[in-house]
Design a protein around this motif. Structure first.
Motif, PDB file in Angstrom:
ATOM      1  N   THR A  33      14.430  20.459 -42.721  1.00 30.53           N
ATOM      2  CA  THR A  33      15.500  20.572 -41.860  1.00 30.53           C
ATOM      3  C   THR A  33      15.678  21.937 -41.064  1.00 30.53           C
ATOM      4  O   THR A  33      15.968  21.763 -40.011  1.00 30.53           O
ATOM      5  CB  THR A  33      16.811  20.212 -42.916  1.00 30.53           C
ATOM      6  N   LEU A  34      15.222  22.788 -41.753  1.00 25.22           N
ATOM      7  CA  LEU A  34      15.431  24.143 -41.140  1.00 25.22           C
ATOM      8  C   LEU A  34      14.497  24.347 -40.036  1.00 25.22           C
ATOM      9  O   LEU A  34      14.971  24.966 -38.883  1.00 25.22           O
ATOM     10  CB  LEU A  34      15.453  25.367 -42.432  1.00 25.22           C
ATOM     11  N   ARG A  35      13.019  23.804 -40.329  1.00 28.95           N
ATOM     12  CA  ARG A  35      12.252  24.046 -39.232  1.00 28.95           C
ATOM     13  C   ARG A  35      12.603  23.191 -38.088  1.00 28.95           C
ATOM     14  O   ARG A  35      12.482  23.881 -36.739  1.00 28.95           O
ATOM     15  CB  ARG A  35      11.032  23.412 -39.700  1.00 28.95           C
ATOM     16  N   VAL A  36      13.192  22.113 -38.283  1.00 26.24           N
ATOM     17  CA  VAL A  36      13.536  21.335 -37.253  1.00 26.24           C
ATOM     18  C   VAL A  36      14.659  21.915 -36.471  1.00 26.24           C
ATOM     19  O   VAL A  36      14.896  21.940 -35.255  1.00 26.24           O
ATOM     20  CB  VAL A  36      14.053  19.899 -37.669  1.00 26.24           C
ATOM     21  N   ILE A  37      15.763  22.485 -37.012  1.00 24.90           N
ATOM     22  CA  ILE A  37      16.806  23.226 -36.392  1.00 24.90           C
ATOM     23  C   ILE A  37      16.145  24.487 -35.446  1.00 24.90           C
ATOM     24  O   ILE A  37      16.728  24.603 -34.404  1.00 24.90           O
ATOM     25  CB  ILE A  37      17.906  23.800 -37.432  1.00 24.90           C
ATOM     26  N   ARG A  38      15.258  25.070 -36.102  1.00 24.67           N
ATOM     27  CA  ARG A  38      14.686  26.391 -35.509  1.00 24.67           C
ATOM     28  C   ARG A  38      13.955  25.872 -34.178  1.00 24.67           C
ATOM     29  O   ARG A  38      14.111  26.469 -33.061  1.00 24.67           O
ATOM     30  CB  ARG A  38      13.798  27.315 -36.578  1.00 24.67           C
ATOM     31  N   ALA A  39      13.469  24.490 -34.198  1.00 25.50           N
ATOM     32  CA  ALA A  39      12.504  24.137 -33.287  1.00 25.50           C
ATOM     33  C   ALA A  39      13.432  23.951 -32.041  1.00 25.50           C
ATOM     34  O   ALA A  39      13.043  23.896 -30.961  1.00 25.50           O
ATOM     35  CB  ALA A  39      11.670  23.067 -33.574  1.00 25.50           C
ATOM     36  N   PHE A  40      14.601  23.267 -32.361  1.00 22.31           N
ATOM     37  CA  PHE A  40      15.340  22.645 -31.521  1.00 22.31           C
ATOM     38  C   PHE A  40      16.690  23.602 -30.892  1.00 22.31           C
ATOM     39  O   PHE A  40      17.236  23.135 -30.000  1.00 22.31           O
ATOM     40  CB  PHE A  40      16.019  21.245 -31.833  1.00 22.31           C
ATOM     41  N   ALA A  41      16.907  24.519 -31.663  1.00 23.36           N
ATOM     42  CA  ALA A  41      17.928  25.352 -31.490  1.00 23.36           C
ATOM     43  C   ALA A  41      17.825  25.941 -29.982  1.00 23.36           C
ATOM     44  O   ALA A  41      19.069  26.166 -29.084  1.00 23.36           O
ATOM     45  CB  ALA A  41      18.328  26.540 -32.275  1.00 23.36           C
ATOM     46  N   PRO A  42      16.768  26.547 -29.490  1.00 28.87           N
ATOM     47  CA  PRO A  42      16.690  26.988 -28.026  1.00 28.87           C
ATOM     48  C   PRO A  42      17.086  25.871 -27.020  1.00 28.87           C
ATOM     49  O   PRO A  42      17.764  26.263 -25.855  1.00 28.87           O
ATOM     50  CB  PRO A  42      15.228  27.370 -27.792  1.00 28.87           C
ATOM     51  N   ALA A  43      16.561  24.463 -27.219  1.00 32.64           N
ATOM     52  CA  ALA A  43      16.846  23.695 -26.173  1.00 32.64           C
ATOM     53  C   ALA A  43      18.370  23.214 -26.381  1.00 32.64           C
ATOM     54  O   ALA A  43      19.135  22.961 -25.297  1.00 32.64           O
ATOM     55  CB  ALA A  43      16.005  22.236 -26.470  1.00 32.64           C
ATOM     56  N   LEU A  44      19.093  23.295 -27.472  1.00 37.66           N
ATOM     57  CA  LEU A  44      20.262  22.896 -27.513  1.00 37.66           C
ATOM     58  C   LEU A  44      21.232  24.330 -26.735  1.00 37.66           C
ATOM     59  O   LEU A  44      22.251  23.970 -26.077  1.00 37.66           O
ATOM     60  CB  LEU A  44      20.824  23.057 -28.913  1.00 37.66           C
ATOM     61  N   SER A  47      21.223  23.870 -23.069  1.00 37.50           N
ATOM     62  CA  SER A  47      21.937  22.732 -22.605  1.00 37.50           C
ATOM     63  C   SER A  47      23.440  22.933 -22.767  1.00 37.50           C
ATOM     64  O   SER A  47      24.090  22.071 -22.766  1.00 37.50           O
ATOM     65  CB  SER A  47      21.628  21.328 -23.262  1.00 37.50           C
ATOM     66  N   GLY A  48      23.646  24.116 -23.089  1.00 32.34           N
ATOM     67  CA  GLY A  48      25.293  24.410 -23.323  1.00 32.34           C
ATOM     68  C   GLY A  48      25.668  24.500 -24.683  1.00 32.34           C
ATOM     69  O   GLY A  48      26.989  24.497 -24.936  1.00 32.34           O
ATOM     70  N   GLY A  49      24.865  24.130 -25.589  1.00 30.30           N
ATOM     71  CA  GLY A  49      25.377  24.127 -26.924  1.00 30.30           C
ATOM     72  C   GLY A  49      25.257  22.712 -27.751  1.00 30.30           C
ATOM     73  O   GLY A  49      24.047  22.962 -28.695  1.00 30.30           O
ATOM     74  N   GLY A  50      25.608  21.801 -27.639  1.00 30.12           N
ATOM     75  CA  GLY A  50      25.295  20.595 -28.292  1.00 30.12           C
ATOM     76  C   GLY A  50      25.581  20.512 -29.679  1.00 30.12           C
ATOM     77  O   GLY A  50      26.579  21.205 -29.851  1.00 30.12           O
ATOM     78  N   ALA A  51      25.086  19.778 -30.466  1.00 33.47           N
ATOM     79  CA  ALA A  51      25.559  19.663 -31.882  1.00 33.47           C
ATOM     80  C   ALA A  51      24.195  19.551 -32.804  1.00 33.47           C
ATOM     81  O   ALA A  51      23.285  18.757 -32.489  1.00 33.47           O
ATOM     82  CB  ALA A  51      26.394  18.388 -32.070  1.00 33.47           C
ATOM     83  N   GLN A  91      26.032  30.461 -29.438  1.00 35.16           N
ATOM     84  CA  GLN A  91      25.351  29.577 -28.565  1.00 35.16           C
ATOM     85  C   GLN A  91      26.241  28.379 -28.173  1.00 35.16           C
ATOM     86  O   GLN A  91      25.925  27.455 -27.581  1.00 35.16           O
ATOM     87  CB  GLN A  91      23.883  29.224 -28.773  1.00 35.16           C
ATOM     88  N   ARG A  92      27.466  28.055 -29.043  1.00 31.72           N
ATOM     89  CA  ARG A  92      28.343  27.002 -28.915  1.00 31.72           C
ATOM     90  C   ARG A  92      27.850  25.687 -29.420  1.00 31.72           C
ATOM     91  O   ARG A  92      27.968  24.702 -28.895  1.00 31.72           O
ATOM     92  CB  ARG A  92      28.863  26.800 -27.641  1.00 31.72           C
ATOM     93  N   THR A  93      26.868  25.802 -30.586  1.00 31.15           N
ATOM     94  CA  THR A  93      26.278  24.722 -30.973  1.00 31.15           C
ATOM     95  C   THR A  93      26.972  24.239 -32.265  1.00 31.15           C
ATOM     96  O   THR A  93      27.176  25.111 -33.307  1.00 31.15           O
ATOM     97  CB  THR A  93      25.013  24.792 -31.451  1.00 31.15           C
ATOM     98  N   LEU A  94      27.681  23.081 -32.325  1.00 28.04           N
ATOM     99  CA  LEU A  94      28.517  22.443 -33.592  1.00 28.04           C
ATOM    100  C   LEU A  94      27.262  22.378 -34.677  1.00 28.04           C
ATOM    101  O   LEU A  94      26.306  21.541 -34.359  1.00 28.04           O
ATOM    102  CB  LEU A  94      29.133  21.392 -33.160  1.00 28.04           C
ATOM    103  N   VAL A  95      27.698  22.561 -35.840  1.00 24.98           N
ATOM    104  CA  VAL A  95      26.821  22.406 -36.884  1.00 24.98           C
ATOM    105  C   VAL A  95      27.635  21.622 -38.054  1.00 24.98           C
ATOM    106  O   VAL A  95      28.486  22.148 -38.353  1.00 24.98           O
ATOM    107  CB  VAL A  95      25.948  23.376 -37.549  1.00 24.98           C
ATOM    108  N   GLN A  96      27.489  20.334 -38.148  1.00 29.39           N
ATOM    109  CA  GLN A  96      28.154  19.474 -38.878  1.00 29.39           C
ATOM    110  C   GLN A  96      27.255  19.143 -40.316  1.00 29.39           C
ATOM    111  O   GLN A  96      26.099  18.612 -40.080  1.00 29.39           O
ATOM    112  CB  GLN A  96      28.379  18.223 -38.339  1.00 29.39           C
ATOM    113  N   GLY A  97      28.036  18.754 -41.262  1.00 29.42           N
ATOM    114  CA  GLY A  97      27.300  18.451 -42.366  1.00 29.42           C
ATOM    115  C   GLY A  97      28.132  16.935 -42.849  1.00 29.42           C
ATOM    116  O   GLY A  97      29.381  16.919 -42.812  1.00 29.42           O
ATOM    117  N   VAL A  98      27.325  15.947 -43.083  1.00 30.79           N
ATOM    118  CA  VAL A  98      27.804  14.615 -43.234  1.00 30.79           C
ATOM    119  C   VAL A  98      27.354  14.309 -44.826  1.00 30.79           C
ATOM    120  O   VAL A  98      26.370  14.276 -45.141  1.00 30.79           O
ATOM    121  CB  VAL A  98      27.300  13.536 -42.220  1.00 30.79           C
TER     122      VAL A  98
END
Length: 163
Positions: A33-44, A47-51, A91-98
């Protein structure tokens, strides 16, 4: 939006289980999960933040018989979610735990437990993103355990009868 829904459960016990299987649970749920977040954080960020939505578990907070390494891995993923939330806030990225008890998926096939429809989990997470919620409790088991955390842990870990 990035949705992480890692899904393995080796069933390894913590005291006598195979350490490689315990590592596999941690590798999937925490490091994967951390690897995927690290890979996508720059794209988020671009794009202004995202989630980022991490599908966790009631087992992030409590262990039950037979869930040893899975519960440890989900607990680690939960706290990693909290740490990433702090790091991505700028970077205005919402991080949510479900959190949920159990969903009717292939991973739960053959288990005798109350399960919810996976579509309900997805809907709750998306509604939570729209509401900018950092935590979503999907079902009664997740709400019960979360509320119980502030009380006496004996209510969650009472010994089996006869002990």
């Amino acid at each position: 939006m990035l949705i992480n829904n890692a899904g393995i459960a080796t069933g390894a016990g913590l005291v006598t289980g195979d350490l490689d299987m315990i590592r596999e649970d941690l590798e999937t749920h925490l490091f994967g999960t951390l690897r995927v977040i690290r890979a996508f954080a720059p794209a988020l960020a671009a794009s202004g933040g995202g989630a980022v939505v991490n599908i966790l578990s009631v087992l992030s907070w409590v262990a039950t018989e037979g869930t040893g390494s899975y519960a440890v891995a989900k607990a680690a993923e939960w706290n990693m979610t909290n740490g990433v939330r702090l790091e991505l806030a700028g970077q205005r990225t919402l991080v949510q735990g479900v959190h949920l008890g159990a969903a009717d998926t292939d991973m739960m096939a053959g288990r005798d437990a109350p399960m919810i429809d996976p579509a309900d989990v997805a809907r709750a997470g998306l509604d939570g993103v729209q509401a900018e919620a950092i935590e979503v409790l999907v079902d009664d088991p997740s709400r019960f355990v979360k509320a119980a955390l502030s009380g006496d842990p004996a209510q969650l870990y009472s010994p089996p009868s006869g002990n």
